[in-house]
Design an enzyme around this catalytic site. Sequence first.
Site, PDB file in Angstrom:
ATOM      1  N   LYS A   1       0.866  -1.182   0.000  1.00  0.00           N
ATOM      2  CA  LYS A   1       0.000   0.000   0.000  1.00  0.00           C
ATOM      3  C   LYS A   1       0.902   1.232   0.000  1.00  0.00           C
ATOM      4  CE  LYS A   1      -4.111  -1.951   2.032  1.00  0.00           C
ATOM      5  NZ  LYS A   1      -3.632  -3.345   1.990  1.00  0.00           N
TER       6      LYS A   1
ATOM      7  N   ASP B   1      -1.731  -2.227  -4.055  1.00  0.00           N
ATOM      8  CA  ASP B   1      -3.137  -2.201  -3.647  1.00  0.00           C
ATOM      9  C   ASP B   1      -3.731  -0.823  -3.925  1.00  0.00           C
ATOM     10  OD1 ASP B   1      -3.043  -4.788  -2.668  1.00  0.00           O
ATOM     11  OD2 ASP B   1      -2.818  -4.191  -0.577  1.00  0.00           O
ATOM     12  N   MET B   2      -5.051  -0.781  -4.099  1.00  0.00           N
ATOM     13  CA  MET B   2      -5.697   0.523  -4.274  1.00  0.00           C
ATOM     14  C   MET B   2      -6.408   0.905  -2.981  1.00  0.00           C
ATOM     15  SD  MET B   2      -5.989   3.077  -6.164  1.00  0.00           S
ATOM     16  CE  MET B   2      -5.600   2.662  -7.872  1.00  0.00           C
TER      17      MET B   2
ATOM     18  N   GLN C   1     -10.860  -0.545  -8.996  1.00  0.00           N
ATOM     19  CA  GLN C   1     -12.078  -0.805  -8.224  1.00  0.00           C
ATOM     20  C   GLN C   1     -13.304  -0.567  -9.102  1.00  0.00           C
ATOM     21  OE1 GLN C   1     -10.658   2.211  -5.731  1.00  0.00           O
ATOM     22  NE2 GLN C   1     -10.212   0.903  -3.973  1.00  0.00           N
TER      23      GLN C   1
ATOM     24  N   ARG D   1      -5.390  -6.058 -11.201  1.00  0.00           N
ATOM     25  CA  ARG D   1      -6.297  -6.784 -10.301  1.00  0.00           C
ATOM     26  C   ARG D   1      -7.607  -6.013 -10.310  1.00  0.00           C
ATOM     27  NH1 ARG D   1      -4.864  -6.157  -4.312  1.00  0.00           N
ATOM     28  NH2 ARG D   1      -3.354  -7.824  -4.630  1.00  0.00           N
TER      29      ARG D   1
ATOM     30  N   ARG E   1     -10.481  -1.218  11.353  1.00  0.00           N
ATOM     31  CA  ARG E   1     -10.713  -0.272  10.259  1.00  0.00           C
ATOM     32  C   ARG E   1     -11.523  -0.938   9.152  1.00  0.00           C
ATOM     33  NH1 ARG E   1      -5.773   0.891   8.181  1.00  0.00           N
ATOM     34  NH2 ARG E   1      -5.162   1.291  10.295  1.00  0.00           N
TER      35      ARG E   1
HETATM   36  C1  LIG Z   1      -7.301 -10.659  -3.616  1.00  0.00           C
HETATM   37  C2  LIG Z   1      -8.090  -9.439  -3.288  1.00  0.00           C
HETATM   38  C3  LIG Z   1      -7.456  -8.213  -3.228  1.00  0.00           C
HETATM   39  C4  LIG Z   1      -8.174  -7.056  -2.946  1.00  0.00           C
HETATM   40  N1  LIG Z   1      -7.552  -5.836  -3.010  1.00  0.00           N
HETATM   41  C5  LIG Z   1      -8.279  -4.711  -2.837  1.00  0.00           C
HETATM   42  C6  LIG Z   1      -7.703  -3.431  -3.015  1.00  0.00           C
HETATM   43  O1  LIG Z   1      -6.513  -3.290  -3.325  1.00  0.00           O
HETATM   44  N2  LIG Z   1      -8.499  -2.344  -2.810  1.00  0.00           N
HETATM   45  C7  LIG Z   1      -9.825  -2.443  -2.491  1.00  0.00           C
HETATM   46  O2  LIG Z   1     -10.504  -1.431  -2.354  1.00  0.00           O
HETATM   47  N3  LIG Z   1     -10.394  -3.666  -2.311  1.00  0.00           N
HETATM   48  C8  LIG Z   1      -9.662  -4.781  -2.471  1.00  0.00           C
HETATM   49  N4  LIG Z   1     -10.259  -6.005  -2.310  1.00  0.00           N
HETATM   50  C9  LIG Z   1     -11.598  -6.093  -1.684  1.00  0.00           C
HETATM   51  C10 LIG Z   1     -12.710  -6.050  -2.704  1.00  0.00           C
HETATM   52  O3  LIG Z   1     -12.757  -4.764  -3.269  1.00  0.00           O
HETATM   53  C11 LIG Z   1     -14.075  -6.378  -2.070  1.00  0.00           C
HETATM   54  O4  LIG Z   1     -14.369  -5.475  -1.058  1.00  0.00           O
HETATM   55  C12 LIG Z   1     -14.164  -7.780  -1.491  1.00  0.00           C
HETATM   56  O5  LIG Z   1     -13.470  -8.696  -2.274  1.00  0.00           O
HETATM   57  C13 LIG Z   1     -15.632  -8.247  -1.434  1.00  0.00           C
HETATM   58  O6  LIG Z   1     -16.213  -8.192  -2.713  1.00  0.00           O
HETATM   59  P1  LIG Z   1     -16.637  -9.480  -3.575  1.00  0.00           P
HETATM   60  O7  LIG Z   1     -16.305  -9.197  -5.001  1.00  0.00           O
HETATM   61  O8  LIG Z   1     -16.061 -10.701  -3.014  1.00  0.00           O
HETATM   62  O9  LIG Z   1     -18.221  -9.430  -3.543  1.00  0.00           O
HETATM   63  P2  LIG Z   1     -19.240  -9.426  -2.316  1.00  0.00           P
HETATM   64  O10 LIG Z   1     -20.577  -9.358  -2.942  1.00  0.00           O
HETATM   65  O11 LIG Z   1     -18.874  -8.396  -1.331  1.00  0.00           O
HETATM   66  O12 LIG Z   1     -18.980 -10.842  -1.679  1.00  0.00           O
HETATM   67  C14 LIG Z   1     -19.370 -12.035  -2.326  1.00  0.00           C
HETATM   68  C15 LIG Z   1     -19.459 -13.118  -1.264  1.00  0.00           C
HETATM   69  O13 LIG Z   1     -18.138 -13.375  -0.768  1.00  0.00           O
HETATM   70  C16 LIG Z   1     -18.128 -13.526   0.622  1.00  0.00           C
HETATM   71  N5  LIG Z   1     -17.201 -12.523   1.194  1.00  0.00           N
HETATM   72  C17 LIG Z   1     -16.678 -11.472   0.558  1.00  0.00           C
HETATM   73  N6  LIG Z   1     -15.804 -10.808   1.348  1.00  0.00           N
HETATM   74  C18 LIG Z   1     -15.792 -11.458   2.534  1.00  0.00           C
HETATM   75  C19 LIG Z   1     -15.094 -11.286   3.762  1.00  0.00           C
HETATM   76  N7  LIG Z   1     -14.189 -10.314   3.943  1.00  0.00           N
HETATM   77  N8  LIG Z   1     -15.333 -12.172   4.753  1.00  0.00           N
HETATM   78  C20 LIG Z   1     -16.191 -13.169   4.592  1.00  0.00           C
HETATM   79  N9  LIG Z   1     -16.870 -13.393   3.462  1.00  0.00           N
HETATM   80  C21 LIG Z   1     -16.690 -12.560   2.439  1.00  0.00           C
HETATM   81  C22 LIG Z   1     -19.535 -13.380   1.085  1.00  0.00           C
HETATM   82  O14 LIG Z   1     -20.087 -14.654   1.238  1.00  0.00           O
HETATM   83  C23 LIG Z   1     -20.252 -12.668  -0.032  1.00  0.00           C
HETATM   84  O15 LIG Z   1     -21.581 -13.024  -0.133  1.00  0.00           O
HETATM   85  C24 LIG Z   1      -9.570  -7.159  -2.646  1.00  0.00           C
HETATM   86  C25 LIG Z   1     -10.204  -8.382  -2.708  1.00  0.00           C
HETATM   87  C26 LIG Z   1      -9.500  -9.518  -3.034  1.00  0.00           C
HETATM   88  C27 LIG Z   1     -10.231 -10.815  -3.140  1.00  0.00           C
END
Ligand SMILES: Cc1cc2nc3c(=O)[nH]c(=O)nc-3n(C[C@H](O)[C@H](O)[C@H](O)COP(=O)(O)OP(=O)(O)OC[C@H]3O[C@@H](n4cnc5c(N)ncnc54)[C@H](O)[C@@H]3O)c2cc1C
Length: 306
Positions: free
Chosen positions: A91, A125-126, A154, A175, A279
């Site tokens: 980050k 990361d963003m 994002q 990503r 956070r």
């Molecule tokens: C490898 C990776 C790197 C990432 N890097 C960044 C980044 O650099 N900047 C940024 O802003 N965001 C980042 N994210 C977070 C991302 O933006 C989402 O907030 C997060 O992945 C949840 O979104 P989703 O697409 O899984 O969909 P959602 O609809 O939120 O989740 C789909 C399903 O996944 C499960 N789920 C999702 N997240 C969780 C959790 N934390 N705990 C338990 N169950 C969960 C739930 O069952 C949910 O129903 C990253 C995510 C991943 C996987």
Amino acid sequence: MGIVDRVIANSVPAIPRPVVRRISRRYMAGEDLEEAIGTVRDLNKQGCVATLDVLGESTKDRADAAGKLEQYKRVIDAVVENDLASGVSVKLTGLGLDLDEGLCRSNLEEVIVYAGERGRFVRVDMEDSSYTARTIRIVLDMHERHGNTGAVVQAYLRRSLGDVRLLAEAGVSVRLCKGIYVEPREVAYKGFDTVRQNFVLLLEELMKAGCYVGVATHDEYLVWHALRVSHELGIPKGGYEFQMLLGVDEQLRRILVEGGQKVRVYVPFGKDWYEYSTRRLKENPKIARYVAQDVVGGALGLIKRR
Ligand SMILES: Cc1cc2nc3c(=O)[nH]c(=O)nc-3n(C[C@H](O)[C@H](O)[C@H](O)COP(=O)(O)OP(=O)(O)OC[C@H]3O[C@@H](n4cnc5c(N)ncnc54)[C@H](O)[C@@H]3O)c2cc1C
């Protein structure tokens, strides 16, 4: 933010530290590098690759940022010594972006060069939208100079289509994720379906441009679209990858690996787990919701077992 989400988010500071620790254990690989390396070794055995994140975003001073730089070098050394399939995720605030952009660039460049000399990849990361423009600019520069640097886009941000075009044109690996921060409506789409649709649009744009995409989601609807688009464009398995967070939907992770897909797991670790966890819980009440479900589910499980 709905009322239930707001109540959960506002209650986060009241959760006792040991409870936060217990809740977050599943999503983190411990406090020490040794534990994190053990986690990556297990993931590699399960057929996944990884990316390691040293927890701690904000830096108080230059010494803090320099400390983070040294930590990343130690992580890269350990990955190489243990012959693990893993890169690192950094980050820019952790490397000093809030203190001085020049300092941050020079710290980042040192990590990238160190990683590159050892055949490792650095994903930037963003963070929240106040950093987006600077982060994209810095990643484009670093990619031009060193290659082994990737960006994050994002799907909830209104600006992302423009960013995706810039990054794809420059051949930067992206990503793609939905985005985790709470953003104002002026900059981010708010509807669940709109964010999903934008994710699909950006995914298509990136894949059609020949960009290497890390499809970072646990949303199976989006996983399906990634499989559909790659199939339609004739992109072979390994010509893109899925990315998932440690501890989230391990069943989907297994299904993808068994189907021959490349899956990378994001492995956060470090001493700053408390700040990071709270956070995250506050920033995204959705996670707090999962956590609450987890705790209630766990408690029900215990009751049933008795
Ligand atoms: C490898 C990776 C790197 C990432 N890097 C960044 C980044 O650099 N900047 C940024 O802003 N965001 C980042 N994210 C977070 C991302 O933006 C989402 O907030 C997060 O992945 C949840 O979104 P989703 O697409 O899984 O969909 P959602 O609809 O939120 O989740 C789909 C399903 O996944 C499960 N789920 C999702 N997240 C969780 C959790 N934390 N705990 C338990 N169950 C969960 C739930 O069952 C949910 O129903 C990253 C995510 C991943 C996987």
